[in-house]
Motif scaffolding. Sequence first.
Motif, PDB file in Angstrom:
ATOM      1  N   GLU A  91       0.812  -1.207   0.000  1.00  0.00           N
ATOM      2  CA  GLU A  91       0.000   0.000   0.000  1.00  0.00           C
ATOM      3  C   GLU A  91       0.851   1.265   0.000  1.00  0.00           C
ATOM      4  OE1 GLU A  91      -3.823   1.789   2.532  1.00  0.00           O
ATOM      5  OE2 GLU A  91      -2.556   0.204   3.379  1.00  0.00           O
ATOM      6  N   LEU A  92       2.026   1.211   0.665  1.00  0.00           N
ATOM      7  CA  LEU A  92       2.823   2.425   0.865  1.00  0.00           C
ATOM      8  C   LEU A  92       4.096   2.454   0.039  1.00  0.00           C
ATOM      9  CD1 LEU A  92       2.501   2.808   4.753  1.00  0.00           C
ATOM     10  CD2 LEU A  92       1.139   3.904   2.957  1.00  0.00           C
ATOM     11  N   ALA A  93       4.352   1.459  -0.790  1.00  0.00           N
ATOM     12  CA  ALA A  93       5.563   1.459  -1.614  1.00  0.00           C
ATOM     13  C   ALA A  93       5.462   2.549  -2.670  1.00  0.00           C
ATOM     14  CB  ALA A  93       5.760   0.099  -2.270  1.00  0.00           C
ATOM     15  N   ILE A  94       6.498   3.376  -2.801  1.00  0.00           N
ATOM     16  CA  ILE A  94       6.470   4.445  -3.798  1.00  0.00           C
ATOM     17  C   ILE A  94       7.026   3.977  -5.136  1.00  0.00           C
ATOM     18  CG2 ILE A  94       6.490   6.361  -2.177  1.00  0.00           C
ATOM     19  CD1 ILE A  94       9.446   6.442  -2.249  1.00  0.00           C
ATOM     20  N   LEU A  95       7.675   2.814  -5.135  1.00  0.00           N
ATOM     21  CA  LEU A  95       8.139   2.187  -6.371  1.00  0.00           C
ATOM     22  C   LEU A  95       7.614   0.753  -6.392  1.00  0.00           C
ATOM     23  CD1 LEU A  95      11.848   3.403  -6.624  1.00  0.00           C
ATOM     24  CD2 LEU A  95       9.930   4.127  -8.043  1.00  0.00           C
ATOM     25  N   PRO A  96       6.377   0.532  -6.813  1.00  0.00           N
ATOM     26  CA  PRO A  96       5.810  -0.827  -6.801  1.00  0.00           C
ATOM     27  C   PRO A  96       6.644  -1.836  -7.569  1.00  0.00           C
ATOM     28  CG  PRO A  96       4.096   0.806  -7.191  1.00  0.00           C
ATOM     29  CD  PRO A  96       5.399   1.532  -7.270  1.00  0.00           C
ATOM     30  N   SER A  97       7.391  -1.369  -8.577  1.00  0.00           N
ATOM     31  CA  SER A  97       8.214  -2.309  -9.349  1.00  0.00           C
ATOM     32  C   SER A  97       9.364  -2.863  -8.520  1.00  0.00           C
ATOM     33  CB  SER A  97       8.767  -1.604 -10.594  1.00  0.00           C
ATOM     34  OG  SER A  97       9.593  -0.508 -10.225  1.00  0.00           O
ATOM     35  N   GLN A  98       9.746  -2.170  -7.433  1.00  0.00           N
ATOM     36  CA  GLN A  98      10.832  -2.625  -6.567  1.00  0.00           C
ATOM     37  C   GLN A  98      10.309  -3.191  -5.248  1.00  0.00           C
ATOM     38  OE1 GLN A  98      14.100  -2.508  -7.551  1.00  0.00           O
ATOM     39  NE2 GLN A  98      13.278  -1.845  -9.522  1.00  0.00           N
ATOM     40  N   LEU A  99       9.064  -3.639  -5.257  1.00  0.00           N
ATOM     41  CA  LEU A  99       8.435  -4.112  -4.027  1.00  0.00           C
ATOM     42  C   LEU A  99       9.159  -5.319  -3.449  1.00  0.00           C
ATOM     43  CD1 LEU A  99       6.031  -3.966  -2.030  1.00  0.00           C
ATOM     44  CD2 LEU A  99       4.772  -5.459  -3.588  1.00  0.00           C
ATOM     45  N   GLN A 100       9.534  -6.273  -4.310  1.00  0.00           N
ATOM     46  CA  GLN A 100      10.160  -7.499  -3.818  1.00  0.00           C
ATOM     47  C   GLN A 100      11.528  -7.222  -3.207  1.00  0.00           C
ATOM     48  OE1 GLN A 100       8.365 -10.097  -3.556  1.00  0.00           O
ATOM     49  NE2 GLN A 100       6.694  -9.124  -4.681  1.00  0.00           N
ATOM     50  N   ALA A 101      12.286  -6.299  -3.816  1.00  0.00           N
ATOM     51  CA  ALA A 101      13.594  -5.954  -3.253  1.00  0.00           C
ATOM     52  C   ALA A 101      13.430  -5.320  -1.874  1.00  0.00           C
ATOM     53  CB  ALA A 101      14.330  -5.017  -4.195  1.00  0.00           C
ATOM     54  N   ALA A 102      12.438  -4.433  -1.748  1.00  0.00           N
ATOM     55  CA  ALA A 102      12.199  -3.789  -0.447  1.00  0.00           C
ATOM     56  C   ALA A 102      11.763  -4.814   0.588  1.00  0.00           C
ATOM     57  CB  ALA A 102      11.144  -2.696  -0.595  1.00  0.00           C
ATOM     58  N   TYR A 103      10.915  -5.752   0.190  1.00  0.00           N
ATOM     59  CA  TYR A 103      10.442  -6.756   1.135  1.00  0.00           C
ATOM     60  C   TYR A 103      11.579  -7.672   1.570  1.00  0.00           C
ATOM     61  CZ  TYR A 103       7.257 -10.087   3.290  1.00  0.00           C
ATOM     62  OH  TYR A 103       6.594 -10.894   4.184  1.00  0.00           O
ATOM     63  N   CYS A 104      12.477  -7.955   0.650  1.00  0.00           N
ATOM     64  CA  CYS A 104      13.650  -8.760   0.998  1.00  0.00           C
ATOM     65  C   CYS A 104      14.499  -8.037   2.037  1.00  0.00           C
ATOM     66  CB  CYS A 104      14.461  -9.048  -0.262  1.00  0.00           C
ATOM     67  SG  CYS A 104      15.792 -10.226  -0.038  1.00  0.00           S
ATOM     68  N   THR A 105      14.677  -6.718   1.860  1.00  0.00           N
ATOM     69  CA  THR A 105      15.410  -5.926   2.844  1.00  0.00           C
ATOM     70  C   THR A 105      14.698  -5.943   4.201  1.00  0.00           C
ATOM     71  OG1 THR A 105      16.248  -4.482   1.099  1.00  0.00           O
ATOM     72  CG2 THR A 105      16.308  -3.628   3.346  1.00  0.00           C
TER      73      THR A 105
END
Length: 641
Positions: free
Chosen positions: A267-281
């Motif tokens: 819901e709050l990701a500003i770059l949805p295309s990089q969602l998986q990388a952020a979740y991994c972090t």
Amino acid sequence: MDDEAAEIELLEQNLNKTRQISQRMISILSGFDTRLLKLEKSIMPLYSSTKRLNRRVSNIDRTIQYIGEMSGGQEDIAAEEGIIIRGPQSTELRAYTEAIDRLNASFAFKESGEDSSRTAQLVESGARKLAQLYTTIVAEASSGSPPQIREFTEPSASLAPFAPNLIDELLPIVSFLRTLPLPSTHPSHPAASSIQNALMDAQRGYADMRGSWSRKCLEADSRRAAAEFSDGALGSDEGRIRQGVDFALWIERMLDVAENEHSLLTELAILPSQLQAAYCTFLTPLLSLVSSALNQLTTRVKRALQQHAFLALAAYARLSSPNVSQRWDDIISRRSGKSARDQAAISGKKADINTNTLKEGLHSLRAVCLRSFPELLADIKLAAIPKGGAVDVGTGVVEICETVVKYLQQVPAVQDAVASALLTLGDGNWKMGEGLQVSKGPKLGEGDESVVLEHYLYDIIMTTVNTLTTMSRSNRRPAVGAIFLLNNVSYLSSAILDPSPTPYSDVPVAALLAPPARTALQSQFRTAKAGYFDANFSPLVQVLGDGAVAGITASGKAGTKEKFTRFYELLEELFERHRGAKVLPDDDGGRDAIAEEAVKLIVPSLQRFIQKNREKEFSKNPQKYIKLSPEEVERQIRSLY
């Protein structure tokens, strides 16, 4: 009559004329309606075309007006520059975003040049300031003291809180940041690359802060779940089982947090295309915490394996369930279709995140559990080895017997985990070191868990009985050793064959035993009881018999006197022995049965012996040798129990 007939005829003629006129009118109206329909069909295309033309004209007019306004606004960007330099204010966020929009729109009407570079710098600066505001709000939501949670059953939403009002502040910022120009959508925009870098840094910061905050919120409970179980209620057997379940519940709480945070990040990701990388972090600190907690738990269990074996079994039983493993796999791959190793590569980090943390931790726990089964049997056998030769073991229930009973009573609470682990170990392989073929029947496989559990419980029971028998024989006084064996076998039998629920589960231990185990245990109790009577009462019966008695050499009346004397000496020894050695102290019904059998064994024999020798007048003063009457002997025997 003629006049009336004439009137009727006249009326009929008028009615016919009226009907004819109506038919002609209907015909005329029908034709008119048909012509109207034809006219409508002819005019409709023209009407539709005119409507579309009017709409296009209106759109063109408004576009021209907007272009005029925007073109006019490019003459001076000083107002927008002031807004951008001042930075976004929570109360004036819309004005700030509109200023950035107007600057972005100017690229459609200006050729490249100094003004375009200046505008691009302002757009980039505005984007960075908005990203900083985004990071500031996330930092505010991910700081402070973690919530105090006492029970593992509390809602998962309260584990790593994110204030709803802060989410409301972030949503409009996120919506706008997602519309900013990026290289993938605006390749010619001079600020697209810089804006993308700023947004990536902000999203990475979001993941770092939420991951650290979630770990901080879960860390206190991890210490409680993995470490603090050696004292107080958690130091009891029931407490250790509860602790194992709580540890598994803590892992499930971590999964709850990971799932909630994934939904929030979506819901709050500003770059949805990089969602998986952020979740991994985000997952990195949580996986590290789980790995540390599992290692700590395993290490503590290894230090006192038999004491904490059921803690490991209880944790393993719940964590190995399909539900937990499936949820774990979901948070690792998170509905992306990519493996966690790929996600680590996307994030630009080395694939050093141990995505198999749970599986490896469960493997270690299972290894500890497998080791506990043969070690339990080894400990039971070791208890039979006397230290320093023959010793008096007393007559009470020994520690190894209590340990076995507590162990068996805990099995129903985690029977599935125990059975599964035993099947992995192999039927009979818990008898390591005996040099025997442990299984002569068909090899057991999946679906035979209950069978292998029955075999294991049978071996524990029989090994315990053999140990108790060996310990009873090590006693310097066989009669006391027989009381010891009877007390311990009775305690073992009554506790295991008790049909009531155990303190740890609603399932009794007896429900897990195979018929041979129950039969063997009952047989061992009967054997122990027979040994008790043989060691304590048989010498009394032998003295009263007609045959020769060891230590009595005289015959006739002198022999009878010696038998009476010997009988009452043995009886006094029996009384003295039982005053210090209680038989079946916790089994009222069992003591009554033993007393009844003892009376039936001794009193009738004494009555017959007294009756037979009184008739022979073995002494002028029989009371000198008959110190207690049969009734007094019976009363004193019953008083022993």
